[in-house]
Design an enzyme around this catalytic site. Structure first.
Site, mmCIF file in Angstrom:
data_model
loop_
_atom_site.group_PDB
_atom_site.id
_atom_site.type_symbol
_atom_site.label_atom_id
_atom_site.label_comp_id
_atom_site.label_asym_id
_atom_site.label_seq_id
_atom_site.Cartn_x
_atom_site.Cartn_y
_atom_site.Cartn_z
ATOM 1 C CE LYS A 40 -13.677 -4.118 107.433
ATOM 2 N NZ LYS A 40 -12.145 -4.615 107.753
ATOM 3 C CB ALA A 49 -18.219 1.334 101.740
ATOM 4 C CG ASP A 98 -14.613 -6.989 104.736
ATOM 5 O OD1 ASP A 98 -14.633 -8.200 105.607
ATOM 6 O OD2 ASP A 98 -13.606 -6.653 104.734
#
Ligand code: C5P
Length: 302
Positions: free
Chosen positions: A14, A109, A141
């Site tokens: 991101k 992630a 996140d």
């Protein structure tokens, strides 16, 4: 039903189009308003049947990954297993393509990828809102890594609202050899901003995104952590300037850094910017990417 022995997922990096940061709260976090965009640089996470929890990490950006128990993907597998009241028996293999500790949510992630891969491998069918809640427990996140696309994150960045975003963003990312610690960057932010304003994403940015006007959106990209990251890593200012001189519409530190993100007018300009950055000798590596893309996706199930 046939038993599943292997699940492969891909999980995107991101960039924060905007990251506005407020004052430190009593729990040691900062309230943020951030606009996330996922980009097409992916880590691959494979979950396979095993008699115990195992983790293997390989790829370009591995370096020193530290103790496995601290790895976010490992912790994601443990947390999901505990939630489902089962043993965390899985072999996780991660192929890393996202820079580590670079402000591109590579670790997040991997955790989001591990949640989806383990959920499928173990046949849990955990409801989406429960996966998002587990993700938020693991890191600020990680819910966005699951969801992807373009979204506003509030609170610690984990309370998500999807936004309408048109247009394709062409990015160049400049990575540094040494990562920056997110807590250290937030501490430096506190030193530089004794009394920060309440965080608020510029309205003009959201309007430009809705209209698909990337050039106008570029004018409003912003990162409150950038001065702190630049204070801790003096070389970032020269890198940002090099990208602007090479024609970037916008240049900013990605998240808590030290990766720098450059928005280009189109794919050709992105190549020019990448070449100029590489030629400057100031950056270890450049990566080109486009966004937005989907969040974690299952690639193969055996
Ligand atoms: O949530 P995550 O594990 O990614 O955060 C790492 C650290 O970054 C936190 O322990 C905290 O020190 C800092 N942080 C913060 N405010 C946020 C997000 C992270 O102060 N909104």
């Amino acid at each position: 039903m046939p038993r599943i022995s292997r699940v492969e997922v891909k999980a995107p990096a991101k960039v924060n189009l905007a990251l506005l940061v407020g004052g430190l709260d009593e729990l040691g976090y900062h309230p943020v308003e951030t606009l996330y965009q996922s980009v097409d640089i992916y880590d691959t996470v494979v979950a396979e049947k095993s008699d115990s929890l195992e983790l293997d990490v390989s790829g370009d950006f591995v370096g020193d990954i530290g103790p496995v128990e601290k790895n976010l993907a490992w912790r994601a597998a443990e947390l999901l297993a505990r939630h489902a009241n089962i043993e965390p028996n899985v072999k996780l293999t991660i192929q890393k393509n996202i820079p580590i500790a670079g402000g591109m949510a590579g670790g997040s992630a991997d955790a989001a990828g591990a949640l989806i891969a383990c959920d499928a491998l173990w046949g849990l069918e955990t409801p989406r809102h429960e996966l998002l809640s587990l993700a938020a427990q693991l890191g600020s996140d990680i819910p966005f890594s699951l969801v992807g696309g373009t979204a506003i994150g509030r609170g610690r960045g984990d309370q998500l609202t999807t936004v309408l975003a048109r247009g394709e963003f062409h990015w160049v990312f400049a990575t540094s050899e040494q990562g920056l610690s997110t807590p250290a960057v937030y501490r430096e932010f506190d030193n530089l901003n004794p009394d920060p304003a309440a965080p608020r994403i510029p309205e003009q940015l959201l309007i430009a995104l809705g209209a698909g006007d990337v050039a106008t959106a570029a004018k409003y990209l912003t990162n409150d952590l950038q001065p702190a990251a630049m204070k801790l890593r003096g070389s970032l200012s020269g890198i940002l300037r090099t990208g602007v001189d090479a024609g970037a519409l916008a240049a900013l530190v990605s998240g808590s850094g030290p990766t720098c993100a450059f928005l280009a007018k189109n794919a050709d300009r992105a190549v020019d910017i990448a070449i100029a950055l590489q030629a400057s000798g100031l950056v270890q590596r450049t990566l080109r990417a486009t966004g937005p893309v989907k969040g974690v996706q299952v690639v193969a199930v055996d």
